[in-house]
Write a protein that holds these residues in place. Structure first.
Motif, PDB file in Angstrom:
ATOM      1  N   ARG A 157       0.832  -1.212   0.000  1.00 50.71           N
ATOM      2  CA  ARG A 157       0.000   0.000   0.000  1.00 50.71           C
ATOM      3  C   ARG A 157       0.867   1.262   0.000  1.00 50.71           C
ATOM      4  O   ARG A 157       0.557   2.236  -0.699  1.00 50.71           O
ATOM      5  CB  ARG A 157      -0.942  -0.004   1.201  1.00 50.71           C
ATOM      6  N   GLY A 190       1.922   2.192  -3.380  1.00 47.24           N
ATOM      7  CA  GLY A 190       0.897   2.553  -4.341  1.00 47.24           C
ATOM      8  C   GLY A 190       0.218   1.382  -5.022  1.00 47.24           C
ATOM      9  O   GLY A 190      -0.548   1.577  -5.974  1.00 47.24           O
ATOM     10  N   THR A 233      -3.787   7.932   1.847  1.00 49.30           N
ATOM     11  CA  THR A 233      -3.683   6.541   1.418  1.00 49.30           C
ATOM     12  C   THR A 233      -4.745   5.711   2.138  1.00 49.30           C
ATOM     13  O   THR A 233      -4.799   5.685   3.370  1.00 49.30           O
ATOM     14  CB  THR A 233      -2.289   5.965   1.735  1.00 49.30           C
TER      15      THR A 233
END
Length: 234
Positions: free
Chosen positions: A75, A78, A158
């Motif tokens: 994560r 990306g 995120t």
């Protein structure tokens, strides 16, 4: 979309027990998936760097790099590939840790083959459906589903793919209240997770979009559900 619509889906199975990996791999191949195998977290990270996968089945207890750290690294790098964690650890704290690391779903051993396949197909369908939608905006929170990009006050946030799907539902309905049942139906359809799963994802969504900021956007409406609203609309 029928089950036959996913014959070319490729799964990365990360499991260090050879017999279990072989058994799960055979199930997946019988269900029409192509399967790559990784026996530890480091191999998994290398494979994801070099290949495209439709989903990742990730054991938590792995040598070299454990499953939580693998998910975090993916994560942080990306990678938005759906992650289904597969583990014998069934406490709420373990599930929250997994979802917080970026998992989209959590299956506890022992499990039914049919449930694992159904959840995997659902994850892939939802991931493949995240296209062709316009930008969503609530206050200073902006979400572009086409790019899977979330920003608030110009700051990149995120989130796991599942948290993004919850966010999309709440932003689409904002400032109206969305019931738990509606969110669960849109995310999981008839294959509902246990009662802690949505709460864990909402916790992580709130931590991502609200905790660093002065004004809260995500509100729990007791006995009704959740809503995303600016202070003026809350």
């Amino acid at each position: 979309m029928s089950e036959e619509a996913l014959p070319q889906a490729t799964i990365l199975l990360v499991e260090d027990h050879d017999d279990l990996a072989a058994t799960i791999g055979a199930w997946l191949e019988d269900a029409g998936f192509a399967v790559d195998f990784a026996a530890d977290g480091a191999i998994a990270l290398n494979l994801v760097a070099d290949n495209e996968y439709d989903a990742i089945i990730l054991d938590l207890m792995l040598p070299r790099v454990n499953g939580i750290r693998v998910a975090e690294k993916l994560r942080d790098g990306g990678v938005s590939t759906p992650i289904l964690m597969l583990t014998a650890r069934d406490q709420l704290e373990d599930k929250i840790e997994g979802f917080d690391a970026g998992a989209d779903d959590y299956v506890v051993k022992p499990f039914a083959t049919e449930e694992l396949i159904a959840r995997l197909r659902a994850l892939i369908r939802r991931a493949r459906g995240e296209t062709g939608e316009g930008q969503l905006k609530v206050g200073d929170l902006v979400f572009d589903p086409r790019l899977m990009r979330v920003e608030r006050a110009g700051q990149r946030i995120t989130l796991s793919p599942t948290a993004m799907r919850i966010l999309k539902v709440l932003m689409r309905e904002s400032p109206r209240v969305v019931s738990r049942e509606q969110i669960e139906n849109e995310l999981w359809g008839d294959t509902l997770p246990d009662s802690d799963t949505l709460r864990s994802h909402v916790y992580n969504l709130r931590k991502g979009i609200d905790r660093p900021f002065e004004h809260k956007l995500l509100h729990t409406v007791q006995g009704m559900g959740f809503k995303l609203a600016t202070p003026e609309e809350a």
